[in-house]
Design an enzyme around this catalytic site. Structure first.
Site, PDB file in Angstrom:
ATOM      1  N   ASP A  35       0.815  -1.233   0.000  1.00 49.29           N
ATOM      2  CA  ASP A  35       0.000   0.000   0.000  1.00 49.29           C
ATOM      3  C   ASP A  35       0.838   1.267   0.000  1.00 49.29           C
ATOM      4  OD1 ASP A  35       0.573  -0.216   2.758  1.00 49.29           O
ATOM      5  OD2 ASP A  35      -1.507  -0.024   3.418  1.00 49.29           O
ATOM      6  N   SER A  66     -16.252   3.306  26.837  1.00 46.09           N
ATOM      7  CA  SER A  66     -16.243   2.077  26.049  1.00 46.09           C
ATOM      8  C   SER A  66     -16.568   0.936  26.993  1.00 46.09           C
ATOM      9  CB  SER A  66     -14.855   1.887  25.443  1.00 46.09           C
ATOM     10  OG  SER A  66     -14.601   0.517  25.259  1.00 46.09           O
ATOM     11  N   GLY A 124      -4.558  -8.092  14.782  1.00 47.33           N
ATOM     12  CA  GLY A 124      -4.168  -7.651  13.443  1.00 47.33           C
ATOM     13  C   GLY A 124      -5.363  -7.511  12.506  1.00 47.33           C
ATOM     14  N   LEU A 125      -6.544  -7.251  13.083  1.00 46.98           N
ATOM     15  CA  LEU A 125      -7.744  -7.115  12.254  1.00 46.98           C
ATOM     16  C   LEU A 125      -8.179  -5.650  12.156  1.00 46.98           C
ATOM     17  CD1 LEU A 125      -9.642 -10.249  13.586  1.00 46.98           C
ATOM     18  CD2 LEU A 125      -8.457 -10.021  11.402  1.00 46.98           C
ATOM     19  N   SER A 126      -7.282  -4.769  12.568  1.00 42.42           N
ATOM     20  CA  SER A 126      -7.515  -3.325  12.411  1.00 42.42           C
ATOM     21  C   SER A 126      -8.720  -2.789  13.148  1.00 42.42           C
ATOM     22  CB  SER A 126      -7.619  -2.949  10.936  1.00 42.42           C
ATOM     23  OG  SER A 126      -6.350  -2.788  10.439  1.00 42.42           O
ATOM     24  N   SER A 127      -8.765  -3.066  14.444  1.00 46.79           N
ATOM     25  CA  SER A 127      -9.827  -2.439  15.230  1.00 46.79           C
ATOM     26  C   SER A 127      -9.627  -0.927  15.224  1.00 46.79           C
ATOM     27  CB  SER A 127      -9.839  -2.978  16.653  1.00 46.79           C
ATOM     28  OG  SER A 127      -8.553  -2.928  17.198  1.00 46.79           O
ATOM     29  N   ASP A 172      -6.056  -0.447   5.655  1.00 46.34           N
ATOM     30  CA  ASP A 172      -6.975  -0.762   6.752  1.00 46.34           C
ATOM     31  C   ASP A 172      -8.253   0.086   6.680  1.00 46.34           C
ATOM     32  OD1 ASP A 172      -4.747  -2.203   7.431  1.00 46.34           O
ATOM     33  OD2 ASP A 172      -4.122  -0.849   9.029  1.00 46.34           O
TER      34      ASP A 172
HETATM   35  C1  GLA Z   1      -0.298  -2.770   8.412  1.00 47.77           C
HETATM   36  C2  GLA Z   1      -0.606  -1.352   7.913  1.00 47.77           C
HETATM   37  C3  GLA Z   1      -1.144  -1.381   6.479  1.00 47.77           C
HETATM   38  C4  GLA Z   1      -0.232  -2.195   5.575  1.00 47.77           C
HETATM   39  C5  GLA Z   1       0.076  -3.555   6.198  1.00 47.77           C
HETATM   40  C6  GLA Z   1       1.089  -4.342   5.412  1.00 47.77           C
HETATM   41  O1  GLA Z   1      -1.476  -3.496   8.557  1.00 47.77           O
HETATM   42  O2  GLA Z   1      -1.538  -0.736   8.770  1.00 47.77           O
HETATM   43  O3  GLA Z   1      -1.293  -0.064   5.999  1.00 47.77           O
HETATM   44  O4  GLA Z   1       0.957  -1.478   5.285  1.00 47.77           O
HETATM   45  O5  GLA Z   1       0.577  -3.415   7.515  1.00 47.77           O
HETATM   46  O6  GLA Z   1       0.604  -4.671   4.148  1.00 47.77           O
END
Ligand code: GLA
Length: 379
Positions: A35, A66, A124-127, A172
């Site tokens: 990205d 929360s 690693g699920l971007s909360s 994300d």
């Molecule tokens: C993390 C970052 C993303 C991306 C990934 C690797 O999740 O937040 O922007 O760079 O690593 O692909």
């Protein structure tokens, strides 16, 4: 979720919320560290996420709570300072409030705010992207603004980069913003431009969270970012997306070996994203799965952002019937592995993997079975 969120808000603030929104977590499907190099990436929004409720206040106070934290954080009118310690989760919504005017949008002044989540934290699920997008939706609505989806995504990224202080790319927030059930999100990160592509309903995701995290994970992410930029500079381009493997090979003698390996991973990964798109268009999940596993191998040996734990899970998963492919998902250096499977892979198979992992590493990974879900939305 509406009823549950309303009940929680009532319990916290003694009154009903006025605006509700939700945003999903994401899986990095394929396109590892592409990205911020301007390349393409495919991600999936999942059927879990973060929900936010809000009601306005006339006195200008901003109160945050929360269900996962004790108490209420109260900010006096005009207090813009970053929060520390146990209050630091508030930096996500606060970062969004800061970002709104940067995009020419009004921010609400006083409000009561509540967030809840069914995303496992640290998996690693971007909360973080999910809370940013859900917050951006409720704040914009409270201020009488209706930003484009693309603007919401940029607001989330701006908050993360400039207020929270994480130099992530657009993956994300883009996936949390543009996700759709039974579809993957395709992002051309240079634009950025967003699109979705169909994913067979036969595809299931299993996420194995190792709960391991390299002590230097943030520094290592920045180091990889720096190596990619160094490679681009040596190749005479702004971003790696503007070069190709032939040019990289020609420049190999003047590159540090590690810088060469990082760039090779990124360029090959960009080609794998395109190959995955073609295989998805044919509904060839076996071919897509092979690309996912090839992506992991390239992380393991070229980008060197895998770990023994993640490699063990991928090695074990790819020998199991029903598994199309498996790879680390996200930045790496710990975290989670995702497997794309058919419906014939179930909890019994997942437990076999977890048990083998437990025997080797002494702890069991958390297992999450996820399907694709919809992107950020007002409820
Ligand atoms: C993390 C970052 C993303 C991306 C990934 C690797 O999740 O937040 O922007 O760079 O690593 O692909």
């Amino acid at each position: 979720m509406k009823a549950q969120l309303t009940k929680m808000f009532l319990a916290a603030y003694g009154r009903a919320p006025e605006i509700l929104a939700g945003a999903p977590g994401r899986i990095e499907f394929i396109g590892n560290h592409t990205d911020y190099n301007g390349g393409p990436v495919l991600g999936a929004a999942i059927d879990r996420g973060v929900w936010v409720a809000l009601a306005g206040r006339a006195d200008g106070q901003r109160r945050f709570t929360s269900d996962q934290r004790d108490g209420i954080v109260t900010l006096a009118p005009g207090d813009q300072a970053k929060r520390e310690g146990s209050e630091n989760w508030v930096n996500y919504p606060l970062g969004v409030l800061h970002a709104l005017p940067v995009f020419g949008l009004r921010a609400p002044s006083g409000f009561d705010y509540l967030a809840t989540s069914n995303l496992p934290a640290g998996a690693g699920l971007s909360s973080s992207a999910a809370i940013e997008l859900a917050s951006a939706l409720v704040f914009a609505e409270a201020a009488g603004e209706r930003p484009l989806r693309e603007t919401l995504v940029k607001i989330g990224k701006h908050a993360e980069n400039n207020f929270v202080g994480v130099p992530c790319g657009i993956l994300d927030q883009g996936v949390s913003g543009f996700g759709e059930k039974n579809r993957l999100v395709f992002i051309d990160c240079r634009g950025p431009q967003f699109a979705t592509v169909p994913l067979s309903t036969g595809a299931h995701f299993w996420i194995f969270n190792t709960h391991t995290k390299h002590a230097l994970v943030d520094g290592l992410y920045a180091e990889r970012h720096g190596e990619c930029m160094a490679a681009a500079k040596a190749l005479g381009v702004e971003l790696l997306v503007d070069t190709n493997l032939a040019a990289l090979e020609a420049a190999k003698p003047k590159l540090k070996p590690a810088v060469y390996r990082r760039a090779k991973h990124v360029l090959e990964e960009m080609a794998r994203v395109e190959a995955a798109q073609n295989a998805l268009a044919q509904d060839d999940l076996a071919a897509v799965g092979r690309l996912l596993t090839a992506s992991h191998r390239s992380s393991q040996h070229g980008f060197e952002n895998s770990t023994d734990e993640l490699d063990f899970l991928v090695d074990a998963l790819v020998t199991m019937p029903g598994v199309f492919g498996a790879r680390l998902t996200g930045g790496g250096f710990g975290g989670a592995v995702m497997a794309m499977t058919g419906a014939d892979f179930g909890d019994a198979q997942a437990q076999i993997i977890a048990e083998a992992y437990g025997k080797k590493f002494g702890t069991r990974p958390d297992i999450l079975h996820a399907l694709t879900g919809d992107g950020a939305r007002l409820l």
